[in-house]
Motif scaffolding. Structure first.
Motif, PDB file in Angstrom:
ATOM      1  N   UNK A 164       0.833  -1.206   0.000  1.00  0.00           N
ATOM      2  CA  UNK A 164       0.000   0.000   0.000  1.00  0.00           C
ATOM      3  C   UNK A 164       0.867   1.254   0.000  1.00  0.00           C
ATOM      4  N   UNK A 165       0.249   2.404  -0.277  1.00  0.00           N
ATOM      5  CA  UNK A 165       1.009   3.659  -0.209  1.00  0.00           C
ATOM      6  C   UNK A 165       1.720   3.789   1.134  1.00  0.00           C
ATOM      7  N   UNK A 166       2.855   4.456   1.126  1.00  0.00           N
ATOM      8  CA  UNK A 166       3.697   4.508   2.311  1.00  0.00           C
ATOM      9  C   UNK A 166       2.995   5.138   3.505  1.00  0.00           C
ATOM     10  N   UNK A 167       2.099   6.108   3.250  1.00  0.00           N
ATOM     11  CA  UNK A 167       1.396   6.725   4.371  1.00  0.00           C
ATOM     12  C   UNK A 167       0.433   5.746   5.041  1.00  0.00           C
ATOM     13  N   UNK A 168      -0.075   4.768   4.290  1.00  0.00           N
ATOM     14  CA  UNK A 168      -0.915   3.720   4.886  1.00  0.00           C
ATOM     15  C   UNK A 168      -0.056   2.811   5.766  1.00  0.00           C
ATOM     16  N   UNK A 169       1.130   2.476   5.290  1.00  0.00           N
ATOM     17  CA  UNK A 169       2.032   1.677   6.108  1.00  0.00           C
ATOM     18  C   UNK A 169       2.419   2.412   7.384  1.00  0.00           C
ATOM     19  N   UNK A 170       2.601   3.743   7.284  1.00  0.00           N
ATOM     20  CA  UNK A 170       2.868   4.534   8.496  1.00  0.00           C
ATOM     21  C   UNK A 170       1.757   4.330   9.521  1.00  0.00           C
ATOM     22  N   UNK A 171       0.525   4.344   9.042  1.00  0.00           N
ATOM     23  CA  UNK A 171      -0.630   4.221   9.929  1.00  0.00           C
ATOM     24  C   UNK A 171      -0.669   2.849  10.599  1.00  0.00           C
ATOM     25  N   UNK A 172      -0.340   1.817   9.833  1.00  0.00           N
ATOM     26  CA  UNK A 172      -0.462   0.451  10.345  1.00  0.00           C
ATOM     27  C   UNK A 172       0.732   0.052  11.204  1.00  0.00           C
ATOM     28  N   UNK A 173       1.938   0.363  10.733  1.00  0.00           N
ATOM     29  CA  UNK A 173       3.144  -0.201  11.347  1.00  0.00           C
ATOM     30  C   UNK A 173       3.822   0.690  12.382  1.00  0.00           C
ATOM     31  N   UNK A 174       3.434   1.954  12.476  1.00  0.00           N
ATOM     32  CA  UNK A 174       4.143   2.850  13.392  1.00  0.00           C
ATOM     33  C   UNK A 174       3.788   2.607  14.850  1.00  0.00           C
ATOM     34  N   UNK A 175       2.730   1.873  15.079  1.00  0.00           N
ATOM     35  CA  UNK A 175       2.336   1.536  16.452  1.00  0.00           C
ATOM     36  C   UNK A 175       2.074   0.040  16.529  1.00  0.00           C
ATOM     37  N   UNK A 176       2.019  -0.488  17.724  1.00  0.00           N
ATOM     38  CA  UNK A 176       1.672  -1.899  17.920  1.00  0.00           C
ATOM     39  C   UNK A 176       2.831  -2.825  17.612  1.00  0.00           C
ATOM     40  N   UNK A 177       2.537  -4.096  17.499  1.00  0.00           N
ATOM     41  CA  UNK A 177       3.531  -5.142  17.306  1.00  0.00           C
ATOM     42  C   UNK A 177       3.568  -5.662  15.871  1.00  0.00           C
ATOM     43  N   UNK A 179      -7.087  -2.068  -5.851  1.00  0.00           N
ATOM     44  CA  UNK A 179      -7.785  -3.070  -6.670  1.00  0.00           C
ATOM     45  C   UNK A 179      -7.025  -4.396  -6.643  1.00  0.00           C
ATOM     46  N   UNK A 180      -7.682  -5.470  -6.297  1.00  0.00           N
ATOM     47  CA  UNK A 180      -7.007  -6.760  -6.218  1.00  0.00           C
ATOM     48  C   UNK A 180      -6.460  -7.209  -7.578  1.00  0.00           C
ATOM     49  N   UNK A 181      -7.181  -7.008  -8.705  1.00  0.00           N
ATOM     50  CA  UNK A 181      -6.597  -7.404  -9.994  1.00  0.00           C
ATOM     51  C   UNK A 181      -5.260  -6.719 -10.265  1.00  0.00           C
ATOM     52  N   UNK A 182      -5.122  -5.449  -9.882  1.00  0.00           N
ATOM     53  CA  UNK A 182      -3.848  -4.751 -10.063  1.00  0.00           C
ATOM     54  C   UNK A 182      -2.767  -5.371  -9.198  1.00  0.00           C
ATOM     55  N   UNK A 183      -3.112  -5.720  -7.957  1.00  0.00           N
ATOM     56  CA  UNK A 183      -2.148  -6.349  -7.059  1.00  0.00           C
ATOM     57  C   UNK A 183      -1.671  -7.677  -7.629  1.00  0.00           C
ATOM     58  N   UNK A 184      -2.603  -8.470  -8.160  1.00  0.00           N
ATOM     59  CA  UNK A 184      -2.244  -9.768  -8.720  1.00  0.00           C
ATOM     60  C   UNK A 184      -1.377  -9.637  -9.966  1.00  0.00           C
ATOM     61  N   UNK A 185      -1.378  -8.440 -10.578  1.00  0.00           N
ATOM     62  CA  UNK A 185      -0.510  -8.168 -11.726  1.00  0.00           C
ATOM     63  C   UNK A 185       0.750  -7.411 -11.307  1.00  0.00           C
ATOM     64  N   UNK A 186       1.022  -7.394 -10.015  1.00  0.00           N
ATOM     65  CA  UNK A 186       2.220  -6.780  -9.434  1.00  0.00           C
ATOM     66  C   UNK A 186       2.280  -5.272  -9.650  1.00  0.00           C
ATOM     67  N   UNK A 187       1.131  -4.636  -9.658  1.00  0.00           N
ATOM     68  CA  UNK A 187       1.066  -3.180  -9.722  1.00  0.00           C
ATOM     69  C   UNK A 187       0.874  -2.668  -8.296  1.00  0.00           C
ATOM     70  N   UNK A 188       2.006  -2.440  -7.606  1.00  0.00           N
ATOM     71  CA  UNK A 188       1.995  -2.102  -6.201  1.00  0.00           C
ATOM     72  C   UNK A 188       2.118  -0.590  -6.003  1.00  0.00           C
ATOM     73  N   UNK A 189       1.658  -0.100  -4.858  1.00  0.00           N
ATOM     74  CA  UNK A 189       1.569   1.340  -4.628  1.00  0.00           C
ATOM     75  C   UNK A 189       2.686   1.905  -3.764  1.00  0.00           C
TER      76      UNK A 189
END
Length: 399
Positions: free
Chosen positions: A105-118, A214-224
């Motif tokens: 996912x976009x880096x700001x989404x990863x910030x939201x998920x991974x910056x806290x917790x385990x 979009x899952x079809x984009x992910x399955x085609x390795x179009x990552x954000x």
């Protein structure tokens, strides 16, 4: 430094260190295994010990204090965990897959998920919910089953079918805080009982646009993600990633079956025969040798799969269709062979092995449960591989 985060980045552990940590957890997991089965969830002590060892952060980016471990490491860590109990190993594998998915996912989404917790995540690839567009995102309603580790996770990766105002519906993928979902305690199963693979429900859950892919984009390795684009860990297709992340549990269960069988062997007679020790019987010699050779074949397929994903991630070469199909075939082979080796050892374990404090009976139920998993089912994966080898297009997006 990640947005809004105060995560300190420890030194990334080596494969040897991570495997050693997992091996040190085996006595704890084994001691808690009966409680885990009876209560249909991991014991808090187990979860805390795994977290302290960094198990849930193996597939978290290093900038958030994770390890970005390669697939060979995942195989060996899960195999160690499964020596103690299959359920914690399974939960860890699911966490690794979904943490990797969040890394797309976009880096700001990863910030939201991974910056806290385990970094504890869970999820599924099943699109069993409906999403409708709304201002600034989507609204999701639906239910997902088999959500292993949900009872101990902070975020769930959900899949839903988006019904746009115009055009055809298509599946989307999004991380959602577990606090936004309702947990349904419906995990009454015959195997992997301790995985806590409950169902979760979304009722009018809003998900902002930036947290939707979009899952079809992910399955085609179009990552954000931009920050992860250069990492070998995220230069791979989703299904080979999921396959290579899963095989270690089966390998560990097979090793555990042999280990426990040999531990009990010297003190076991063969009732109604003249054998005072089971290890004196030629039949036992054949059984142990055959099971061990099958385990060797499990190791071959597990290691080949992990090495392929690691190698192609390292050099960045595109995946051929046949290679994608073979990844799932290797997964299916591991699962089928795991069942074969464990069933053989279980059949030689005698009547006392049916007692619930004897690990072999739990190992049998766990590996049989894994064989029924839709993604891991041996025949399904072999058929897909054969179809591609015969020059036909795959009949699934999940390749």
């Amino acid at each position: 430094m990640p947005v809004g985060g105060n995560v300190s980045t420890p030194e990334v552990a080596t494969r040897e260190e991570l495997v050693r940590r997992a091996a040190e957890l085996v006595p704890i997991l084994a001691d808690n295994a009966v409680w885990t089965e009876q209560n249909r969830r991991l014991k808090d002590e187990t979860v805390e010990a795994m977290a302290d060892a960094g198990i849930f952060r193996l597939r978290v980016p290093t900038r958030y204090g994770g390890h970005e471990a390669d697939f060979r490491t995942l195989v060996e860590v899960a195999a160690q965990l499964a020596r103690g109990d299959g359920s914690p190993a399974w939960v860890a594998s699911v966490s690794w897959i979904t943490s990797w998915m969040i890394g797309l996912f976009p880096d700001e989404v990863q910030d939201e998920v991974f910056s806290t917790g385990q970094g504890r995540t869970c999820g599924t690839l099943s699109p069993s919910a409906i999403a409708n567009p709304t201002d600034g995102g989507i609204v999701v309603n639906g239910k997902w089953g088999f959500i292993s580790g949900a009872l101990h996770s902070d975020w769930q990766v959900v899949i839903a079918v988006l019904v746009p105002a115009e055009g055809e519906p298509y599946p989307v993928m999004a991380p959602v805080p577990l606090s936004d979902l309702r947990v349904v305690d419906d995990w009454h199963a015959s195997g992997l009982k301790g995985s806590g693979s409950v169902s979760t429900v979304a009722q009018d859950v809003f998900i902002p646009t930036e947290r939707v892919l979009p899952l079809p984009a992910v399955l085609q390795e179009q990552y954000a993600s931009k920050a992860n684009a250069g990492s070998p860990v995220w230069r791979a297709p989703l299904l080979p990633v999921a396959s290579a992340s899963s095989v270690g549990t089966v390998l560990g269960l097979a090793r555990a079956a042999r280990e426990n069988f040999l531990k009990r062997l010297p003190n076991r007679k063969i009732t109604y025969t003249s054998y005072e020790s089971q290890r004196e019987a030629p039949l036992t010699h054949l059984q142990v040798a055959e099971a061990t050779m099958v385990i060797d074949r499990i190791e071959f397929h597990a290691h080949r799969l992990a090495s392929q994903v690691d190698t192609k991630g390292g050099d960045g070469t595109p995946w051929k269709l046949e290679e994608r199909a073979r990844a799932r075939a290797d997964l299916g082979a591991v699962v089928e062979l795991g069942k074969a080796s464990i069933d053989l050892l279980a059949s030689a374990s005698g009547g006392t092995s049916i007692y619930t404090d004897i690990p072999i009976q739990r190992i049998v139920r766990d590996v049989h449960a894994i064989n029924q998993h839709a993604l891991m089912h041996p025949n399904t994966n072999a058929e897909l591989y054969g179809r591609v080898l015969c020059g036909l297009e795959p009949n699934t997006l999940y390749i």
